[in-house]
Design an enzyme around this catalytic site. Structure first.
Site, short mmCIF file in Angstrom:
data_model
loop_
_atom_site.label_atom_id
_atom_site.label_comp_id
_atom_site.label_asym_id
_atom_site.label_seq_id
_atom_site.Cartn_x
_atom_site.Cartn_y
_atom_site.Cartn_z
N LYS A 58 -17.62 -0.88 6.03
CA LYS A 58 -18.08 -1.83 5.02
C LYS A 58 -19.61 -1.80 4.86
O LYS A 58 -20.12 -1.93 3.75
CB LYS A 58 -17.62 -3.24 5.40
N MET A 108 24.51 9.21 2.10
CA MET A 108 24.27 10.47 2.80
C MET A 108 24.56 10.29 4.29
O MET A 108 25.07 11.19 4.95
CB MET A 108 22.83 10.93 2.56
N PHE A 134 -11.54 -7.43 13.88
CA PHE A 134 -10.45 -7.88 13.02
C PHE A 134 -10.13 -6.79 11.99
O PHE A 134 -11.02 -6.27 11.33
CB PHE A 134 -10.84 -9.18 12.32
N GLN A 135 -8.87 -6.47 11.87
CA GLN A 135 -8.37 -5.44 10.95
C GLN A 135 -9.02 -4.09 11.16
O GLN A 135 -9.19 -3.32 10.23
CB GLN A 135 -8.51 -5.90 9.48
N GLU A 163 0.81 -1.22 0.00
CA GLU A 163 0.00 0.00 0.00
C GLU A 163 0.85 1.27 0.00
O GLU A 163 0.44 2.30 -0.54
CB GLU A 163 -0.96 0.01 1.19
C1 LIG Z 1 12.57 5.76 5.19
C2 LIG Z 1 13.86 6.44 5.51
N1 LIG Z 1 14.68 5.89 6.44
C3 LIG Z 1 15.86 6.48 6.72
C4 LIG Z 1 16.24 7.65 6.11
C5 LIG Z 1 17.56 8.32 6.46
N2 LIG Z 1 18.44 8.34 5.27
C6 LIG Z 1 18.57 9.42 4.48
S1 LIG Z 1 19.58 9.16 3.17
C7 LIG Z 1 19.91 7.58 3.68
C8 LIG Z 1 20.83 6.70 2.89
C9 LIG Z 1 20.33 6.41 1.53
O1 LIG Z 1 21.23 5.50 0.94
P1 LIG Z 1 21.16 5.21 -0.61
O2 LIG Z 1 19.78 4.96 -1.03
O3 LIG Z 1 22.16 4.17 -0.95
O4 LIG Z 1 21.56 6.60 -1.24
P2 LIG Z 1 22.99 7.35 -1.29
O5 LIG Z 1 22.98 8.38 -0.22
O6 LIG Z 1 24.06 6.33 -1.08
O7 LIG Z 1 23.04 7.95 -2.65
C10 LIG Z 1 19.22 7.29 4.86
C11 LIG Z 1 19.31 6.02 5.59
C12 LIG Z 1 15.33 8.18 5.17
N3 LIG Z 1 15.57 9.32 4.52
N4 LIG Z 1 14.17 7.54 4.87
#
Ligand SMILES: Cc1ncc(C[n+]2csc(CCOP(=O)(O)OP(=O)(O)O)c2C)c(N)n1
Ligand SMILES: [Mg+2]
Lengths: 172, 602
Positions: free
Chosen positions: B166, B493, B116-117, B54
């Site tokens: 529902k 990042m 449920f749900q 979803e």
């Molecule tokens: C759902 C979610 N969880 C954690 C984060 C924190 N976060 C931001 S960038 C990142 C790393 C992303 O890694 P990747 O997709 O390999 O991209 P890169 O920075 O290596 O280009 C994380 C964990 C986020 N933005 N979204």
């Protein structure tokens, strides 16, 4: 320039006219808790049965910027019709009601009754060991009365929170 | 408005959706919404796209909405169906994307019984939506649907949930025509106040060092707003910068465009912000990723802020001239007032300002060095640059339009810096919430809306795994989405922040045990390609763009590359760090000099 952000806080009494529908109070309260705004007092009741409107009176404290934010945030809720800052828009009257239970005998009991009379509080329940006083007035008047009752056997307080309205012919 | 023929709530719902112009729904079935699926089965006007989770449905609807300007529609079941949708709803809320999310609910008599749900969907989604409804009476159903669409697309757009018990879906319901459903209670102001416009123009005419800072609101206001922004920038000759969300509203290659501003914005854009004396913000919200340290933000500027949402004005940054209105309406009014005003702008001072900006530009802050030796490792910036150039070149021949979505991380910022957007609605990224896993389902939604376009998800190897199941949806509907993974084997990042702010302790940011993306593509009936060195890059990009089905291109890039320029959290625009290409002793000492207050910021 405009970087000097105003730090002084003020108290605002805000009247909010809303659709009387499920969830509206949760929406307003959730807005305050979610964004970290203060609620000093909040009252709500239906005020117009035909149009299904309720009125929420909120007393809050914050910097001018925060109070303006609160008003803007409230205004953008879909079931909100009107937001009025009663404190800003001219003179207004704010009242609340309290029921104050004093459990006491002897000299304290007599003294509590004497003070109640001075404050124009009404006795709405009495036993040989207790009174329940009803007092309506401005918040600080209620505060003062409750403080006076404390040493005399103050046992319980129930307050409504404030209802407020503009003075004169002005309406929101 | 009762009709002679009695229709079920579910049928009335479908009718209301059709009357609202809905052509596509992204959804996933379950017990509580079976009556809706039954009603869908019996008609052809609305197409249902079966996602694999979803969360994917909401991002797909966002991609659909952002690339078309229409409302995206989602249908999910009660309980887990609704809770899975929550991230997407907050994403749409933060980025002002119009989405309607229909959620199933247990029958009214069971609500509150932990059936449920059952989940308290309206309770959970209240702070996650612009507005939400629980339909308790059949006679409210059609009216609620019409109002929900009105709320989702009017004013500052956003997500709206309609929770549908529902029994309401099964019982007969009356229909109400859209024209008869009153919209009186939600009518935000769109036309600006002429007095404020006059004040704004007077300020703009007085400017010696002006900047126009435009945001996602210009995109949301429709393509006309972008045309008007172009006209205003050209007419005034003022420098223009854009937020991440606003990219494409002003053509990136135009000399009056300074590039993106903010944390990973360009040197010239951020220093122009810092030095300007008049700032015109149109449809942006002074987000902390843009402003940096607030008490050092545009310290010498008089600020004009036009926004359709009054609560966005004076929220983070106090402004001198607030204007409430739709971006297109504001731009139209500004243009008219500028032309009517006889006051001459300070042409000479502005020319001087441009000379200063050109000196900043001369830094070439986005410069990088790519070794062209055979076997050399690919720089991520170079991969994006080539993706841009080759897709431009190939599309010039084929006449295809290009749409880019991204995941979240370094690759997202490099995409924003090195892929140049010339038109609005071509760039879909999770800005406000920064949701990893956004890009693939969003690309799916874009491709549904634009079947003949080239749709690329610029991804990171970590993010792509967050909604990788949607590869199944691409296969089922033969959606030729291209997934271009900048694979640095790190949550890049996170790794970058750990390098710069946490002493190089790379705690849990390595992407261990990655799948073989080529085989993964294969198992999802897509094509898998890989480039591991610079000499392979162009061929892989060309092949990817030639294949007419879904592709995953796994591009191994330099694992140590950082994304620059960077304004560290809590720093000011003029405290930006430039990359190793520009490193000076003074700058590297700044890197270490992040304040404790800055460290606490996200
Ligand atoms: C759902 C979610 N969880 C954690 C984060 C924190 N976060 C931001 S960038 C990142 C790393 C992303 O890694 P990747 O997709 O390999 O991209 P890169 O920075 O290596 O280009 C994380 C964990 C986020 N933005 N979204
Ligand atoms: Mg990575």
């Amino acid at each position: 320039m405009s970087a000097q952000i105003e730090k002084t806080e003020r108290t605002a009494t805000i009247a909010v006219l809303v659709d009387n529908e499920p969830g509206i109070l949760a929406r307003v309260v959730g807005l305050f808790s979610g964004r970290g705004y203060n609620i000093d007092s909040l009252t709500v009741a239906a005020v117009d049965a035909a149009q299904m409107r309720s009125r929420i009176n909120i007393v809050t404290t914050g910097t001018e910027m925060v109070i303006e934010q609160i008003k803007a945030q409230l205004s953008r809720l879909v079931p909100v019709y009107q937001v009025s800052d009663l404190t800003r828009e001219g003179p207004h009257i704010a009242r609340e009601m309290a029921m104050i239970k004093v459990v006491a005998t002897g000299e304290s009991r007599v003294e509590s009754l004497r003070l109640a009379d001075a404050f124009r509080a009404r006795v709405i329940d009495a036993t040989t060991g207790s009174f329940v006083f009803e007092l309506t007035g401005a918040t600080d008047k209620l505060d003062a009365f409750i403080e006076l009752m404390r040493p005399l056997g103050l046992a319980e307080v129930s307050r409504t929170g404030i209802a407020a309205i503009a003075r004169g012919t002005r309406t929101i | 408005m009762s009709e002679p023929k009695s229709e079920s709530g579910a049928e009335i719902l479908i009718r209301a959706l059709k009357d609202q112009g809905v052509e596509v729904i992204f959804g996933y079935p379950g017990g509580a919404v079976l009556p809706i699926y039954d009603a869908l089965f019996n008609q052809n006007a609305i197409r249902h796209i079966l996602v694999r989770q979803e969360g994917g449905a909401v991002h797909a609807a966002e991609g659909y909405a952002r690339s078309t300007g229409k409302v995206g529609v989602v249908l999910v079941t009660s309980g887990p169906g609704a809770t899975n949708a929550v991230t997407g709803l907050v994403d749409a809320l933060m980025d002002s994307i119009p989405v309607i999310c229909l959620t199933g609910q247990v029958p009214t008599h069971l609500i509150g019984n932990d059936a449920f749900q059952e989940a308290d969907t309206t309770g959970i989604t209240r702070p996650a939506t612009k507005h939400n409804y629980l339909v308790r009476r059949s006679e409210d159903l059609a009216r609620v649907v019409h109002e929900a669409f009105h709320v989702a697309r009017t004013g500052r757009p956003g997500p709206v949930v309609i929770d549908l018990p529902k029994d309401i879906l099964i019982a007969p319901a009356p229909y109400t025509e859209p024209s008869l459903a009153t919209q009186a209670r939600y009518n935000p102001r769109t036309e600006p106040d002429p007095g404020q416009i006059a004040k704004a123009v007077a300020l703009l005419k007085s400017a010696h060092r002006p900047v126009i800072y435009s945001g996602g609101g210009v995109i949301n206001a429709g393509p006309e707003a972008s045309v008007l922004l172009n006209e205003l920038v050209r007419l005034t000759g003022f420098p223009c910068t854009s937020t991440l969300m606003g990219l494409g509203a002003y053509p990136a290659k135009d000399p009056l465009f300074l590039g993106m501003l903010g944390m990973h914005g360009t040197y010239e854009a951020n220093l122009a912000m810092h030095g300007c004396d008049v700032l015109l913000n149109i449809g942006a919200r002074f987000d902390d990723r843009v402003t940096g340290r607030l008490n050092a933000f545009c310290p010498n500027a008089k600020k004009i802020h036009a926004d359709i949402d009054p609560s966005s004005i004076n929220k983070n940054v106090p402004v001198d001239v607030p204007i409430v209105g739709d971006a297109a309406a504001v731009l139209r009014a500004l243009l008219a007032a500028w032309k009517a005003d006889t006051q001459k702008p300070h042409t000479q001072a502005i020319a001087e300002w441009w000379r200063q900006i050109d000196i900043w530009r001369g830094k070439e802050c986005l410069r990088f060095t790519q070794s062209m030796e055979k076997g050399a490792v690919i720089k991520p910036q170079y991969a994006i640059q080539r993706l841009y150039e080759i897709s431009q070149e190939m599309n010039a021949k084929s006449g295809k339009e290009t749409y880019i979505t991204t995941e979240v991380g370094q690759h997202q910022m490099w995409a924003a810096q090195h892929f140049h957007f010339m038109k609005p609605n071509r760039w879909m990224t999770s800005g406000g919430l920064g949701t990893m896993g956004y890009g693939l389902p969003a690309a799916m939604g874009v491709q549904i809306a634009h079947p003949d376009a080239l749709v690329i998800d610029i991804a990171g190897e970590a993010s792509i795994l967050m909604n990788i199941q949607e590869m199944g949806t691409l296969a089922q509907y033969r959606l030729p989405v291209k997934v271009f993974i900048l694979n640095n084997e790190y949550m890049g990042m996170v790794r970058q922040w750990q390098e710069l702010l946490h002493g190089g302790r790379y705690s849990e940011s390595y992407s261990a045990a990655l799948p073989d993306f080529v085989k993964l593509a294969d198992s999802f009936h897509a094509s898998g390609l890989r480039a591991t060195s610079v000499d392979q890059l162009d061929d892989v990009i060309r092949e990817m763009l030639t294949i007419d089905r879904a592709v995953i291109a796994d591009i191994a890039v330099d694992q140590k590359e950082n994304c620059y320029p960077m304004i560290p959290s809590g720093a000011a625009h003029n405290e930006m760090i430039l990359g190793p290409e520009h490193e000076t002793a003074e700058q590297s000492s700044r890197t270490a000099g992040v304040t404790d207050a800055g460290l606490a910021l996200v």
